[in-house]
Design a protein around this motif. Structure first.
Motif, mmCIF file in Angstrom:
data_model
loop_
_atom_site.group_PDB
_atom_site.id
_atom_site.type_symbol
_atom_site.label_atom_id
_atom_site.label_comp_id
_atom_site.label_asym_id
_atom_site.label_seq_id
_atom_site.Cartn_x
_atom_site.Cartn_y
_atom_site.Cartn_z
ATOM 1 N N SER A 197 64.424 68.485 104.381
ATOM 2 C CA SER A 197 65.321 69.568 103.984
ATOM 3 C C SER A 197 64.491 70.706 103.417
ATOM 4 N N VAL A 198 63.432 70.384 102.666
ATOM 5 C CA VAL A 198 62.501 71.426 102.211
ATOM 6 C C VAL A 198 61.097 71.081 102.717
ATOM 7 N N SER A 199 60.218 72.067 102.650
ATOM 8 C CA SER A 199 58.868 71.871 103.160
ATOM 9 C C SER A 199 58.017 71.107 102.155
ATOM 10 N N LEU A 200 56.888 70.594 102.641
ATOM 11 C CA LEU A 200 55.967 69.909 101.739
ATOM 12 C C LEU A 200 55.438 70.880 100.687
ATOM 13 N N ASN A 201 55.196 72.124 101.085
ATOM 14 C CA ASN A 201 54.729 73.105 100.108
ATOM 15 C C ASN A 201 55.729 73.280 98.971
ATOM 16 N N MET A 203 57.875 71.057 97.945
ATOM 17 C CA MET A 203 57.823 69.854 97.102
ATOM 18 C C MET A 203 56.612 69.891 96.173
ATOM 19 N N LEU A 204 55.469 70.281 96.736
ATOM 20 C CA LEU A 204 54.247 70.322 95.921
ATOM 21 C C LEU A 204 54.369 71.362 94.816
ATOM 22 N N ALA A 205 54.952 72.496 95.150
ATOM 23 C CA ALA A 205 55.106 73.547 94.134
ATOM 24 C C ALA A 205 55.987 73.062 92.997
ATOM 25 N N ARG A 206 57.070 72.371 93.341
ATOM 26 C CA ARG A 206 57.975 71.856 92.304
ATOM 27 C C ARG A 206 57.272 70.803 91.457
ATOM 28 N N ALA A 207 56.493 69.939 92.133
ATOM 29 C CA ALA A 207 55.806 68.875 91.406
ATOM 30 C C ALA A 207 54.760 69.460 90.456
ATOM 31 N N GLU A 208 54.056 70.456 90.940
ATOM 32 C CA GLU A 208 53.034 71.080 90.094
ATOM 33 C C GLU A 208 53.679 71.731 88.857
ATOM 34 N N ALA A 209 54.795 72.416 89.070
ATOM 35 C CA ALA A 209 55.478 73.042 87.932
ATOM 36 C C ALA A 209 55.968 71.965 86.958
ATOM 37 N N ALA A 210 56.482 70.862 87.510
ATOM 38 C CA ALA A 210 56.951 69.770 86.645
ATOM 39 C C ALA A 210 55.793 69.205 85.826
ATOM 40 N N ALA A 211 54.631 69.044 86.463
ATOM 41 C CA ALA A 211 53.478 68.502 85.754
ATOM 42 C C ALA A 211 53.043 69.449 84.641
ATOM 43 N N ARG A 212 53.043 70.743 84.938
ATOM 44 C CA ARG A 212 52.622 71.703 83.900
ATOM 45 C C ARG A 212 53.507 71.624 82.673
ATOM 46 N N TRP A 213 54.792 71.372 82.885
ATOM 47 C CA TRP A 213 55.735 71.364 81.767
ATOM 48 C C TRP A 213 56.040 69.966 81.265
ATOM 49 N N ASN A 214 55.287 68.963 81.746
ATOM 50 C CA ASN A 214 55.543 67.582 81.380
ATOM 51 C C ASN A 214 57.003 67.215 81.577
ATOM 52 N N THR A 215 57.494 67.489 82.779
ATOM 53 C CA THR A 215 58.845 67.053 83.112
ATOM 54 C C THR A 215 58.766 66.383 84.471
ATOM 55 N N LEU A 216 59.890 66.254 85.154
ATOM 56 C CA LEU A 216 59.933 65.488 86.394
ATOM 57 C C LEU A 216 60.531 66.322 87.512
ATOM 58 N N THR A 217 60.284 65.889 88.732
ATOM 59 C CA THR A 217 61.010 66.423 89.871
ATOM 60 C C THR A 217 61.254 65.259 90.808
ATOM 61 N N ALA A 227 50.852 63.263 99.940
ATOM 62 C CA ALA A 227 50.281 64.430 99.271
ATOM 63 C C ALA A 227 50.730 64.547 97.826
ATOM 64 N N LEU A 228 51.800 63.849 97.476
ATOM 65 C CA LEU A 228 52.314 63.946 96.112
ATOM 66 C C LEU A 228 51.676 62.924 95.170
ATOM 67 N N THR A 229 50.718 62.143 95.668
ATOM 68 C CA THR A 229 50.134 61.070 94.856
ATOM 69 C C THR A 229 49.665 61.552 93.486
ATOM 70 N N ALA A 230 49.029 62.721 93.469
ATOM 71 C CA ALA A 230 48.488 63.221 92.209
ATOM 72 C C ALA A 230 49.572 63.467 91.179
ATOM 73 N N ASP A 232 52.355 61.498 90.798
ATOM 74 C CA ASP A 232 53.238 60.335 90.693
ATOM 75 C C ASP A 232 53.911 60.206 89.333
ATOM 76 N N ASP A 233 53.191 60.588 88.259
ATOM 77 C CA ASP A 233 53.770 60.456 86.929
ATOM 78 C C ASP A 233 54.870 61.477 86.666
ATOM 79 N N TYR A 234 54.974 62.449 87.545
ATOM 80 C CA TYR A 234 55.966 63.506 87.332
ATOM 81 C C TYR A 234 57.034 63.482 88.411
ATOM 82 N N MET A 235 57.083 62.373 89.150
ATOM 83 C CA MET A 235 58.040 62.290 90.249
ATOM 84 C C MET A 235 59.111 61.242 89.928
ATOM 85 N N ILE A 236 60.310 61.545 90.445
ATOM 86 C CA ILE A 236 61.352 60.533 90.541
ATOM 87 C C ILE A 236 61.473 60.272 92.033
ATOM 88 N N THR A 237 61.577 59.028 92.438
ATOM 89 C CA THR A 237 61.871 58.823 93.855
ATOM 90 C C THR A 237 63.273 58.280 93.973
#
Lengths: 518, 472
Positions: A197-201, A203-217, A227-230, A232-237
């Protein structure tokens, strides 16, 4: 594959005062959209530079000896007429004029007005509140959040409170069941959007922003790209009804696993990814065939009772002994019962997704008509859980049509612990809400698409900066709201409807614009 | 399990370009003639596919454009802008909004359910049907997956009188008269719109569509086509008050007739049923004050179908004009339930039924089905300009409509509506539309949610004047 360049996550301690630094990130499209338009008549202009000198907002600027075209989106509009620095009046050649931008009337809709889009874009670029008269708090839907206002005390309760002393932390595990605590530094996290539904870019952008703010996506229901391995601590699956891309390994990677029973965009209906968006990469991730539409059934055909639901939750808990379990449901008439049932089945987080939100493609009839708006569901569930005596043992998360920091604060004041955001992140990534996410190649602005020539127009670092900047502006607003209410923690705002008024029941003028009286 | 109802959808392009929502303005002034113009970079190649009609000057760019603003933002000189189209904003009226008209055009052309991303963009709620949300099921109640055909959901309703109980004789045979019944595979009757009067091609298209859909057309007796005998099974002739002639040859051929209500209509029903016991008689009542008690009288007197008729904006008529159809339906339904008459009679409603969701919501409020009128005109590309009523020419030339193509557009619209009804039923986990009737517990009403949720939180302690507004 330049657009897919891996970004090293910037996992810094979020400082209480400011959080991650704002990285000025102007839109990747050449001309920012704007409410006003400053027109310079080049035949008349003598290039004297008077306008550059007077305008404090940077509408006019030099590039060497070249006078740039006016950057209208920085202009504060007609209210500038009263100011001594009004460029139109100051121009000795009468070469300048100010008008409403002709595109302004085409932008936006009742929920996401043109002002809300423009102010969100502003926050995504600058990380602060828009200047001028843009309405950044509410839309024009005529109900719900748009009729609720904060009633700030005229005399601030505590002048001394500074933003540094105010906490927005949100702890997700309130069950005390021996599972780890997950503490977020902000009371919001990103909603599920699937790969496809969305591109990998995106997803990565959202994950990076979540990591910066210590939150989740959240990955949504479409697999968990390597590609999202880095992050993992900021992801919900997500485990949703189609089980696309769900494997034991993906469940073991994360700190929070989310069951999606329903989603606000299409309550009661299954997911649907049109064949045109199922590219080879998407098909591989979902173990399906390229070009064929994918349907998630509705509901889980293995869950027809709370007992079945518990079995599901236990299954995930068994596979990942460290994960917290979130249950995402929509808002039927008996949403309170669903929430209680989810708690007793063992969920840590109950995520209510109201009817007006969602980013995914959905039948218009479902978006408009099925299930109740989140504004009603939050107090209903909050009260019910309290009466049941379990409110303190579960985290209540709300989503579905929350657009602004004010919506976040209102949702929490109505009784939620935190919120999930989706569409506003898309807007930060330059979404104009043209609603063409679903068909063909998908998003013409390269957000909700898997076609490389479109998705590569959105670099990961650009997207991460834009979302992070918007979070920055939200965090400032949330802290400012708390400061004016004299609260030290967002936890103290939960269920405090006494700080809110509803315009149907309140006749006096209310002003909660944070740009005033700071 | 009954044979699955299937509506044959086939795309029928419009004869005229639909009125676009926004207009693209391009200015030559300041154009730098860049080597690579932003127009060439359009993700949808709208500029490449663009066609300008040499005679009318109509430019298809506005129909091709998806409002992504990439060219608007991309042009160095800002020569391109998008502005709202005043012609679009003027379509229809306050009730038949441009959005309703354009979504109807889309459904009539494609037969597909309108789908879009990025959430809902409309108002929080509106008057009438827009103050109702429908329910869904999750976890504790099963839903049904009707739309993709994996689980069967029936949309069949039947018109006619139903016995409230069975009585059998000693041999176990029926010891009671049977009543004629007419089964419709979808809860929608077609009704010839007033705007279609004296437009034979439109009438023909509606009748052809009813035939394929398996439903019936309500139309005035004097509007019956010349070859009515061939179509008699799909026609329900309507007679104004006191105009029924028992020798009318139609009466022996059609399955149902409709009489306008008038004080002595019960005598007319008796005489009609005396001579033609197999004809189902529907009584059309203006949704006026006293509607519920009038329905009670008629249902008690043996009327088989009661047709509640609101105005084009779904408002009541006469003294009830401040009341919305949904509330009038609820009153009638509840009154008939209380007087133990509801199950004997079929209720249908018409007037202002504009969208698929209105069908579901009207049924939730208590009718068995609806009669749809103006959307049929809109499906044939009508713009509701009402020029024809003033003797002026039709902007979409409905006189020269090909009835075959017109019928397919109507079939497409009903196909899209029926699929949307399946979505709503599936989300609630209801397996047949007859079970939706009067199920107000499976709907959420704005007024009630406000009263239960917000009033206790916000109406207290804000002074006398505010509490009074609670019910406004």
């Amino acid at each position: 594959m330049s657009g897919l360049a891996r970004v090293i996550p910037l996992i810094t301690e979020v400082t209480p005062e400011t959080g991650p630094a704002v990285v000025h990130t102007p839109t990747r499209f050449r001309q920012p959209l704007s409410k006003y338009r400053v027109v310079r008549d080049n035949q008349r202009c003598s290039r004297c530079g008077r306008c550059v000198e007077v305008c404090p907002y940077g509408v006019h600027s030099w590039a060497g000896s070249y006078l740039r075209p006016p950057q209208s989106y920085r202009c504060i509009g007609f209210k500038c007429q009263e100011q001594p620095f009004y460029c139109v009046a100051q121009c000795p050649e009468q070469a300048l004029s100010l008008e409403l931008d002709p595109n302004y009337g085409t932008l936006g809709d009742r929920r996401w007005t043109n002002d809300l889009l423009l102010s969100t874009w502003w926050m995504a670029e600058w990380g602060n509140l828009p200047q001028g008269d843009l309405e950044y708090r509410i839309g024009d839907s005529g109900g719900g959040f748009d009729k609720l206002r904060f009633l700030f005390p005229t005399q601030p309760r505590d002048f001394k409170l500074s933003h540094a002393e105010i906490s927005l932390d949100l702890e997700l595990n309130r069950r005390a069941d021996g599972r780890p605590q997950v503490r977020l530094s902000v009371p919001f996290y990103g909603g599920g959007m699937s790969f496809g539904s969305v591109s990998l870019n995106t997803m990565l952008a959202r994950a990076e922003a979540a990591a910066r703010w210590n939150t989740l996506t959240c990955t949504g229901e479409g697999g968990y790209p390597e590609a999202l391995t880095a992050y993992d601590d900021y992801m919900i699956t997500q485990v949703a009804t189609g089980l696309f891309g769900v494997r034991e390994e993906t469940i073991q990677r994360v700190r929070v696993v989310e069951f999606k029973y329903a989603q606000g965009a299409k309550p009661g209906l299954g997911g649907h990814l049109l064949g045109e968006k199922v590219t080879a990469a998407v098909a591989r991730m979902r173990e399906s065939v390229p070009g064929h539409s994918l349907f998630s059934p509705f509901p889980f055909h293995s869950v027809y009772s709370v007992e079945d639901h518990k079995k599901h939750v236990d299954w995930i808990k068994e596979i990942n002994p460290h994960a917290l379990i979130a249950v995402k449901v929509s808002t039927p008439t008996d949403v309170d019962m669903v929430a209680v049932g989810s708690y007793y089945a063992g969920a840590h987080i109950i995520h209510l997704d109201g009817s007006y939100g969602g980013t995914g493609a959905a039948p218009d009839i479902a978006k408009k008509n099925i299930a109740m708006p989140i504004e009603y569901a939050i107090p209903k569930v909050h009260q019910f859980l309290r009466n049941e005596g379990i409110r303190d043992r579960v985290t209540l998360i709300a989503s579905g049509g929350l657009r602004t920091a004010f919506d976040v604060a209102k949702a929490i004041a109505l009784g939620a612990d935190g919120v999930v955001t989706g569409t506003s992140e898309m807007v930060a990534l330059d979404c104009t809400r043209c609603n063409s996410c679903e068909g063909g190649r998908g998003c013409p602005r390269g957000i909700a698409t898997t076609y490389p020539e479109l998705s590569e127009t959105l670099p990961v670092s650009y997207g991460a900066n834009r979302i992070s900047n918007m979070y920055h502006a939200w965090v400032w607003q949330l802290k400012e709201i708390l400061r004016r209410l004299g609260l030290q923690s967002i936890r103290e705002l939960v269920g405090r409807t006494d700080f809110l008024v509803h315009l149907d029941y309140y006749d006096l003028p209310v002003e909660d614009d944070l740009r005033r009286g700071a | 399990m009954p044979l699955k109802y299937h509506i044959p959808i086939k795309s029928v392009p419009s004869r005229f370009y639909p009125v676009p929502k926004n207009i693209l303005l391009e200015s030559e002034e300041n154009c730098l003639h860049c080597a690579r113009c932003v127009k060439e970079l359009c993700p949808y190649d709208a500029y490449g596919q663009r066609y300008i009609d040499p005679i009318s000057g109509f430019d298809t760019i506005n129909n091709l454009c998806k409002d992504c603003f990439r060219c608007v933002q991309g042009c160095i000189q800002g020569t391109i802008s998008k502005v709202p189209n005043p012609e679009y904003q003027d379509l229809g009226d306050s009730y038949w909004t441009p959005q309703i008209i354009s979504t109807t055009w889309y459904q009539a052309e494609t037969g597909r359910i309108p789908v879009s991303g990025a959430g809902y963009g409309g108002p929080f709620r509106g008057p009438g049907f827009d103050a109702i949300w429908t329910d869904m099921s999750e976890i504790v109640r099963p839903t049904r997956d009707g739309i993709h055909g994996r689980e069967y959901i029936s949309t069949t309703i039947s018109l006619g009188r139903k016995p409230l109980f069975l009585s059998l004789d000693e041999q176990g045979q029926m010891a009671m008269p049977t009543f004629p019944r007419l089964e419709l595979p979808l809860p929608v009757l077609l009704s010839q719109p007033m705007l279609a009067t004296d437009k034979p091609a439109v009438r023909l298209a509606i009748i052809k569509a009813a035939r394929v859909l398996g439903t019936v057309v309500l139309l005035p007796r004097d509007q019956l086509p010349g070859n009515w005998l061939d179509q008699a099974l799909y026609l329900v002739p309507q007679y104004p008050a006191r105009a029924l002639d028992l020798d009318d040859p139609c009466l022996g051929q059609v399955q149902a007739v409709e009489l306008d209500d008038y004080p002595e209509v019960t005598t007319a029903i008796e005489r009609l049923k005396g001579r033609y016991p197999e004809v189902i008689v529907s009584i059309k009542l203006a949704a006026d004050a006293g509607l519920a008690s009038r329905c009670e009288v008629l249902a008690g007197a043996g009327a088989e179908v009661l047709h509640i008729s609101a105005d084009d904006h779904a408002q009541g008529q006469g003294a009830a004009q401040d009341q919305h159809l949904k509330d009038l339906i609820r009153q009638v339904h509840l009154h008939l339930v209380e007087t133990a008459l509801r199950d004997g009679v079929t209720l249908i409603a018409s007037g202002g039924v504009a969208l698929a969701e209105h069908v579901a919501k009207a049924i939730i409020c208590g009718v068995d089905g609806v009669a749809v009128d103006l959307p049929l005109m809109i499906a044939l590309e009508c713009r509701l300009c009402h020029r024809c009523l003033q003797g002026q020419s039709c902007p979409v030339d409905l006189e020269h409509l090909d009835p075959e193509r017109g019928a397919q557009r109507l079939i497409n619209l009903m196909g899209a509506w029926n699929n949307q009804l399946l979505e709503v039923l599936g989300a609630m986990g209801i397996r047949e539309v007859r079970r939706l009737r009067g199920e107000i517990g499976r709907a959420m009403f704005f007024e009630e949610l406000e009263r239960e949720t917000f009033a206790p939180l916000f109406a207290l302690g804000t002074g006398q004047e505010s509490t009074e507004r609670r019910d406004s």
